[in-house]
Design an enzyme around this catalytic site. Structure first.
Site, PDB file in Angstrom:
ATOM      1  N   SER A  64       8.598  -4.694   5.957  1.00  0.00           N
ATOM      2  CA  SER A  64       8.508  -3.746   4.842  1.00  0.00           C
ATOM      3  C   SER A  64       7.508  -2.626   5.040  1.00  0.00           C
ATOM      4  O   SER A  64       7.409  -1.728   4.197  1.00  0.00           O
ATOM      5  CB  SER A  64       8.159  -4.493   3.547  1.00  0.00           C
ATOM      6  OG  SER A  64       9.292  -5.157   3.030  1.00  0.00           O
ATOM      7  N   LYS A 101       8.663   0.844   4.584  1.00  0.00           N
ATOM      8  CA  LYS A 101       8.640   1.562   3.306  1.00  0.00           C
ATOM      9  C   LYS A 101       7.566   2.648   3.262  1.00  0.00           C
ATOM     10  O   LYS A 101       7.591   3.500   2.364  1.00  0.00           O
ATOM     11  CB  LYS A 101       8.447   0.579   2.153  1.00  0.00           C
ATOM     12  CG  LYS A 101       9.584  -0.433   1.980  1.00  0.00           C
ATOM     13  CD  LYS A 101       9.349  -1.315   0.763  1.00  0.00           C
ATOM     14  CE  LYS A 101      10.488  -2.296   0.537  1.00  0.00           C
ATOM     15  NZ  LYS A 101      10.377  -3.525   1.359  1.00  0.00           N
ATOM     16  N   SER A 151       6.927  -4.616  -3.174  1.00  0.00           N
ATOM     17  CA  SER A 151       7.685  -4.464  -1.935  1.00  0.00           C
ATOM     18  C   SER A 151       9.178  -4.700  -2.167  1.00  0.00           C
ATOM     19  O   SER A 151       9.866  -5.338  -1.357  1.00  0.00           O
ATOM     20  CB  SER A 151       7.164  -5.426  -0.858  1.00  0.00           C
ATOM     21  OG  SER A 151       7.616  -5.041   0.421  1.00  0.00           O
TER      22      SER A 151
END
Length: 365
Positions: free
Chosen positions: A47, A50, A107
Site C-alpha cells: 500500500s 498509495k 489504507s
C-alpha cells in the site's frame, strides 16, 4: 550523493543495524541520502503505492481540477477490492475529503480506486498517469499496475523510488492533516478507522506517511518525521513483521536526528549594478531565498557565500534575465547555487527612446 561527514566520534549505520532487506534514509527537502541498504532493489511495496495515488490527487486539488468538497461515487470495480478497505458499496457516495482520509488513515484499497476513477475516469487511465509521473520524478525502479498496491505481477518499486515520491508528496503539507490522524470516523460516526502507522503513538516528531503489508511485499513503511525544521524520510521494505518495519524506520530516524540538522544561510544583500547605454543608470537585482542546507551536528560546519555578478551590464535588459549567481559552499564544497535576475526592463538609450520618454513627461505636466 553525500556531501557531508558524520559528527566527530559518531558511529555510522551499518546493514546489521537495519534488519529491513531494503531501506533508505533521506533528508526530505533536498533529498540528501544519509543511509541506504539495497535501496534500488525492485520489490513489491504493497500500500505504499498509495503515496503516488495521493500525490496525483493532491496535485489535482491544488490545480483546481477537483475539490475536497466533491462527491465521489463508488463503482462496482472500486467496491470489489479486497484487503484493507472501508467496505464501499456500489453507488455509495462520500466526499473526496473522506475518501482521502480512508485511503491514508485506514489504507482503504476501495477508496483509493474510487479516487483514481473520479480523477481520471478509470483506474487504468489513472495508473498510466502514475507511471508518467514516476518517470518525471526520476523513479527508474518503478512500474505501477494498480493504484492501491495489491499484489500483481509486474507491479514494483524500490526504497529509493518510494523516498522520491514521498519527498514530493510531503511538499503538499495538507497531507499531514490526514497522516497525523490516529483515530477517526466515517459515515457520520458509524465507521471507525484507525491509522496503520503505529509510530504516531511512539515516535517524537512523526508526521506520516504510509504503511503497507501483503504476502509478497512483506511489511513496509515510508515514515516521515520533522524536528527542528528538518524533514526526514525513512523507508523500510520487505520486513518480516510490523515490529521490524517500525524498528528499522525509527532506528534510521534516530540516526538522522541525532547526527544531522539543517541551517538556512543568511540572505545575501545584492546591490544595484551599473547599466551602460541604458535609459536608467542602475539595474535592480533579485534572487530567490536560499534553501536549507544539511549540516553535521557538532562539527562546526561552515557555510560560505560567493556572489558572482558583473560590475555593470549593457542595455537593453529584459526582466528576469539571469545576471549572475550566488554560490553557497559547505566546508569548501559547493552545495547550492541561486540565480540572480534582473528585476526590471531597461531599454537601450537611443534618440527615439529619449524622445518618447521626454514626450510622456511633457504630456503628464
Amino acid at each position: 550523493m553525500i556531501l557531508f561527514s558524520l559528527p566527530i566520534g559518531a558511529k555510522a549505520l551499518t546493514a546489521e543495524d537495519i534488519s529491513a532487506p531494503s531501506a533508505i534514509l533521506v533528508e526530505g527537502d533536498n533529498f540528501n541520502i544519509l543511509y541506504e541498504k539495497n535501496s534500488h532493489k525492485k520489490r513489491s511495496v504493497a500500500s505504499i503505492t498509495k503515496v503516488m495515488t495521493v500525490l496525483l490527487v493532491m496535485e489535482d486539488i491544488e490545480s483546481g481540477k477537483i475539490s475536497l468538497k466533491d462527491t465521489v461515487t463508488a463503482s462496482k470495480h472500486a467496491s470489489s477490492m479486497g484487503g484493507s478497505d472501508i467496505w464501499l458499496e456500489e453507488g455509495e457516495q462520500m466526499s473526496l475529503d473522506d475518501m482521502l482520509k480512508a485511503t491514508l488513515v485506514a489504507s482503504a484499497n476501495d477508496a483509493a480506486v474510487a479516487l483514481a476513477e473520479y480523477t481520471e475516469g478509470s483506474e487504468d487511465a489513472f495508473v498510466k498517469r502514475m507511471n508518467t509521473r514516476a518517470k518525471e520524478l526520476g523513479m527508474k525502479d518503478t512500474v505501477f499496475k494498480n493504484c492501491n498496491g495489491l499484489d500483481e505481477e509486474g507491479h514494483y518499486s524500490s526504497a529509493y523510488d518510494v523516498a522520491l515520491m514521498s519527498a514530493e508528496l510531503i511538499k503538499h503539507t495538507k497531507v499531514f492533516d490526514y497522516t497525523s490522524i490516529w483515530l477517526d470516523f466515517l459515515r457520520d460516526g458509524k465507521t471507525q478507522i484507525v491509522n496503520t502507522n503505529k509510530l504516531l503513538k511512539s515516535y517524537n516528531g512523526i508526521t506520516g506517511l504510509k504503511t503497507g503489508t501483503t504476502s509478497e511485499a512483506g511489511s513496509c513503511i515510508s515514515a516521515t518525521a520533522r524536528r527542528d525544521g528538518m524533514n526526514l524520510i525513512a523507508v523500510s521494505l520487505g520486513c518480516d513483521s510490523t515490529n521490524e518495519r517500525f524498528k528499522s524506520a525509527s532506528t534510521m530516524l534516530d540516526y538522522g536526528f541525532n547526527n544531522f540538522g539543517i541551517k538556512v544561510p543568511e540572505k545575501v544583500k545584492i546591490d544595484k549594478i551599473k547599466v551602460n547605454k541604458g535609459m536608467k543608470e542602475e539595474l535592480s537585482l533579485v534572487a530567490n531565498e536560499p534553501k536549507s542546507i544539511l549540516i553535521s551536528k557538532g562539527n562546526n560546519d561552515k557555510i560560505d557565500t560567493k556572489v558572482n555578478i558583473p560590475d555593470s551590464i549593457d542595455a537593453p535588459i529584459k526582466q528576469d534575465k539571469v545576471i549572475g549567481e550566488i554560490e553557497y559552499n559547505l566546508n569548501g564544497k559547493l552545495v547550492e547555487k541561486v540565480k540572480v535576475r534582473a528585476k526590471e526592463d531597461i531599454e537601450e538609450c537611443s534618440f527615439a527612446n529619449s524622445f518618447r520618454y521626454l514626450w510622456a513627461f511633457l504630456v503628464s505636466l
